[in-house]
Design a protein around this motif. Structure first.
Motif, PDB file in Angstrom:
ATOM      1  N   GLU A 118       0.837  -1.199   0.000  1.00 29.78           N
ATOM      2  CA  GLU A 118       0.000   0.000   0.000  1.00 29.78           C
ATOM      3  C   GLU A 118       0.871   1.247   0.000  1.00 29.78           C
ATOM      4  O   GLU A 118       1.960   1.270   0.594  1.00 29.78           O
ATOM      5  N   LYS A 119       0.363   2.290  -0.650  1.00 28.69           N
ATOM      6  CA  LYS A 119       1.197   3.430  -1.011  1.00 28.69           C
ATOM      7  C   LYS A 119       1.043   4.592  -0.032  1.00 28.69           C
ATOM      8  O   LYS A 119      -0.065   4.954   0.370  1.00 28.69           O
ATOM      9  N   VAL A 120       2.195   5.176   0.315  1.00 28.82           N
ATOM     10  CA  VAL A 120       2.273   6.371   1.149  1.00 28.82           C
ATOM     11  C   VAL A 120       2.965   7.453   0.329  1.00 28.82           C
ATOM     12  O   VAL A 120       4.038   7.224  -0.251  1.00 28.82           O
ATOM     13  N   LEU A 121       2.349   8.632   0.253  1.00 32.40           N
ATOM     14  CA  LEU A 121       2.919   9.756  -0.497  1.00 32.40           C
ATOM     15  C   LEU A 121       3.570  10.734   0.478  1.00 32.40           C
ATOM     16  O   LEU A 121       2.913  11.245   1.385  1.00 32.40           O
ATOM     17  N   ARG A 162      -5.512   7.427  -4.865  1.00 27.00           N
ATOM     18  CA  ARG A 162      -4.891   6.100  -4.949  1.00 27.00           C
ATOM     19  C   ARG A 162      -3.999   5.833  -3.745  1.00 27.00           C
ATOM     20  O   ARG A 162      -3.728   4.687  -3.401  1.00 27.00           O
ATOM     21  N   TYR A 163      -3.503   6.905  -3.127  1.00 29.26           N
ATOM     22  CA  TYR A 163      -2.661   6.770  -1.940  1.00 29.26           C
ATOM     23  C   TYR A 163      -3.557   6.629  -0.708  1.00 29.26           C
ATOM     24  O   TYR A 163      -4.686   7.125  -0.673  1.00 29.26           O
ATOM     25  N   ARG A 164      -3.019   5.973   0.310  1.00 34.68           N
ATOM     26  CA  ARG A 164      -3.784   5.771   1.540  1.00 34.68           C
ATOM     27  C   ARG A 164      -3.327   6.690   2.672  1.00 34.68           C
ATOM     28  O   ARG A 164      -4.100   7.006   3.571  1.00 34.68           O
ATOM     29  N   ILE A 186      -0.792  10.306   3.427  1.00 32.96           N
ATOM     30  CA  ILE A 186       0.024  11.411   2.931  1.00 32.96           C
ATOM     31  C   ILE A 186       0.831  11.957   4.105  1.00 32.96           C
ATOM     32  O   ILE A 186       0.279  12.253   5.170  1.00 32.96           O
TER      33      ILE A 186
END
Length: 757
Positions: A327-330, A390-392, A394
């Motif tokens: 899962e993505k973190v920005l 799309r990111y979970r 920030i």
């Protein structure tokens, strides 16, 4: 007191409250008033002729006048009009608790079930007397309810106690019959979701009373019980989770309790807790180690202690879903600084977290790190909701508000409130008020005020802080560095950090997890979190967490910095909803009990969809799959609901698919457990307060089981069903005779004392 009042006033206080007072005077009221006035005049004249002090004459006159008033009231023939059920023309429902908590042996050395069977057996005097007046209908209830032949048919196998569903079902079953009342026999250990108010509306409208009978002990003498077992519903593959067990303890202060955690029947963790003195309920934190991907049944057991009678409430269970995704973190940074590099290094070995960096190297120039392809973040910060959402999570570094356009600032606010994402704002020269964030949409989202016009906690340019967890932070899963005592010692060993921003106080409803103590002045909030809309916002007000990695005070092998950031990001990711959210209510049921499935469906911009085709795929323990269509609820945007019955024992998986045009969305699997372990035994003490409120809300009454014989007399006085209204004279109440004797006797005694008799 009630028996004394009934003996004096002929009828019980409850009957006076239910009845209606009327009068049927033997003479016209006007004539009675004239006679009473004449009698009072005679009393006054006769009192004047006595050679007594004025005070004594007044006393004698008042005694005689009061006696005349009592006689005048009797001549008015006051009556109490009561509605009484016509014998054998009405139905009385007897609703018996059939859940597993009724197996507890706390009623005079026998189980609650045995006591109920003995009290409500067909051959008992209580049931025979009720049967003489009513047509009896017996019902059982637990998670669901239904008619039975009698108390002998009870088995105490239900896993829940749903009071609301029970009273609603009885009213539905007997809707076409003259229902005089409902007798509900239970321990009140209600663990089902929902409000009792709605089912009771129909009873109040028809004036049908509910009489509750309490079974069991209100307080166990020596006992350990699992009051609550809190566990995240899901976690990323490769990470453990923190579970909190809330234990109740009776009369065992100072003793130790061993708490064990099982995953799929295998013990994976344990903890020894010392019962604190002066507290009946206390928490125990346990860590479940990393588990394989999929659904896992997690059970917690408090091992029995010496002398404990009730052990059925020592266990609880839950379901944990381990997500195999990455899962993505920005991360957004407005200036070159070491924080991002050390954060990236801290989570480099975590396969579940993908850190994507957008770093401004110069005005209009960006460095992109960790992106999937050359198109991701090509033009800088996203300009479309679908791209940003799309990111979970920030992470905002030291970046000024001018870095973003007005639309992008609004998207950041929506990322938390609508999408349900998590924002973590870090301290720095370009952060918060120093970065011009006042008045932006994000200023309302973050859990701490940074208005420089308000009071300032720190006025110096840079503040060195000794950071330590608060009481809430010491038990928070993101901040635990080991067992409770070891974690606190480890926090004490970490070096100081610095802050450059000036804050106001945390917002109402926010939780401070970390505080910083400067050399002079009050403590400063360092890590503050708060839910906002569907998501979570956090402020981490320090600017150099990398010191926890590079300080020469720490040994080379110290992993505190890596552990903190991994746990914080994983905890943040676990809070974030997916486009299709699924809720199963209840998630622990009896076999054969209906279960509600609800889904919330959103598009890629996280706007609620009301025109999707939504289907739940329910996989039973044998592997068979059943499709259950879910319909839009009409009341809530994006909300769809359906129902399924869990027929077999075991664990079910529920997955929801939503289709809208060419767009197909699929939820993760949600667990449903059907078994007979008894979810209600976790809080199985008699709930007298609940049962009393239930009875009083409908005009009924609460009885302990050993005092249920009074029910026979009370239940026949009802205005529900087919009832006859009868007037009962009140002039012959014993209190009237006693009052007259006392008044006349007092007058005679006083006259004799004064020599006038």
């Amino acid at each position: 007191m009630e028996s004394i009042a009934t003996a004096l006033f002929k009828y019980s206080p409850r009957q006076f409250a239910q009845g209606e007072l009327t009068r049927s005077p033997v003479l016209p009221p006007a004539l009675l008033a004239v006679l009473l006035l004449a009698a009072l005049v005679v009393v006054v004249i006769s009192a004047r002729g006595l050679t007594l002090a004025r005070r004594d004459r007044i006393l004698l006159g008042c005694l005689r006048a009061t006696a005349f008033v009592v006689l005048a009231i009797c001549l008015l023939r006051p009556s109490l009009v009561l509605s009484r059920a016509v014998p054998q023309r009405n139905v009385l429902a007897i609703v018996l608790d059939d859940s597993r908590s009724m197996r507890l042996p706390d009623v005079a050395g026998q189980t609650r079930l045995a006591a109920v069977r003995r009290t409500f057996a067909d051959s008992t005097a209580l049931v025979r007397q009720l049967a003489d007046k009513f047509v009896l209908r017996f019902f059982r209830f637990a998670g669901n309810s239904g008619p039975i032949s009698g108390a002998a048919a009870l088995t105490a196998t239900g896993t829940r106690t749903d009071l609301g569903a029970a009273v609603a079902n009885v009213r539905t079953e007997l809707a076409d019959l003259p229902l005089a009342g409902v007798v509900m026999v239970t321990d009140g250990a209600d663990n089902a979701a929902g409000d009792l108010e709605a089912p009771l509306l129909g009873y109040r409208a028809r004036k049908v009373p509910i009489y509750t009978v309490g079974v069991g002990s209100e307080r166990f003498t020596r006992d350990v019980g699992v009051e609550r077992f809190s566990l995240p519903s899901s976690t990323l593959l490769g990470g453990g989770v923190e579970a909190e067990v809330l234990l109740s303890a009776r009369n065992i202060a100072g003793d130790t309790i061993r708490v064990a955690v099982e995953a799929d029947g295998r013990m994976v963790a344990s903890e020894v807790a010392v019962v604190p003195s002066g507290r009946d309920v206390f928490p125990v934190a346990l860590r479940v180690p990393p588990l394989p991907a999929g659904l896992h049944r997690i059970a917690v057991h408090a091992l029995p202690i010496r002398g404990e009678v009730i052990t059925q409430n020592n266990s609880a269970d839950a379901t944990l879903r381990v997500r195999p995704a990455t899962e993505k973190v920005l991360y957004i940074e407005g200036e070159p600084r070491p924080e991002f590099a050390f954060l990236r290094r801290a989570i480099a070995g975590d396969s579940g977290v993908q850190l994507v960096g957008l770093l401004q190297s110069a005005k209009g120039k960006y460095l992109r790190l960790g992106v999937d392809d050359s198109l991701e973040l090509r033009d800088g910060f996203p300009t479309r909701r679908e791209e940003l959402f799309r990111y979970r999570v920030i992470v905002l570094g030291s970046v000024e508000a001018s870095f973003f356009t007005g639309d992008q600032l609004r998207m950041l606010g929506d990322f938390v409130s609508h999408r349900g994402g998590t924002i973590i704002a870090l301290g720095g020269r370009g952060s918060f008020a120093e970065g011009g964030w006042n008045g932006t949409p994000l200023a309302d989202v973050l859990p701490i005020a940074f208005d420089t016009r308000g009071p300032r906690i720190a006025d110096t340019a840079v503040v060195e802080l000794t950071v330590h967890p608060t009481a809430a932070g010491a038990v928070h899963p993101a901040l635990r560095l080991g067992a409770t005592a070891a974690s606190l010692r480890r926090w004490d060993s970490l070096p100081q950090l610095s802050a450059v921003n000036r804050f106001g106080p945390p917002r109402e409803g926010a939780t401070v997890l970390l505080s910083g103590k400067p050399a002079n002045g009050p403590e400063i909030p360092v890590l503050v979190i708060e839910r906002y809309g569907r998501g979570m916002a956090a402020v981490l007000g320090i600017q150099d967490s990398w010191r926890w990695q590079m300080s020469p005070r720490l040994p080379v092998e110290d992993q505190s910095h890596q552990l903190l950031w991994r746990q914080l990001l994983r905890w943040s990711l676990d809070q974030v909803p997916e486009r299709v959210e699924v809720t199963v209510t209840p998630d622990h049921v009896d076999p054969g009990q209906p279960v509600s499935i609800r889904a919330r469906v959103s598009d890629a911009g996280y706007f609620d969809l009301n025109d999707a085709v939504v289907t739940a795929q329910v996989t039973d323990p044998s592997g068979a799959i059943r499709d259950v269509p879910l319909e839009w609820t009409l009341h809530d945007d994006g909300s769809y609901a359906g129902q399924v019955v869990a027929e077999r024992l075991g664990q079910y998986q529920v997955t929801v698919t939503a289709r809208r045009g060419a767009d197909t969305m699929r939820s993760s699997a949600t667990a449903l457990l059907a078994d007979t372990t008894g979810a209600d035994v976790g809080r199985a003490e008699l709930r007298t307060g609940v049962l009393t409120r239930l009875a009083e809300a409908t005009g009924g009454r609460y009885y302990p089981l050993n005092d249920v014989s009074r029910l026979v007399h009370d239940v026949e006085f009802t205005s529900a069903g087919i009832a006859a209204r009868d007037a009962h004279d009140l002039w012959d109440m014993p209190i009237v005779l006693i009052l007259l004797v006392l008044l006349l006797g007092a007058e005679w005694g006083f006259r004799r004392y004064r020599g006038l008799a």
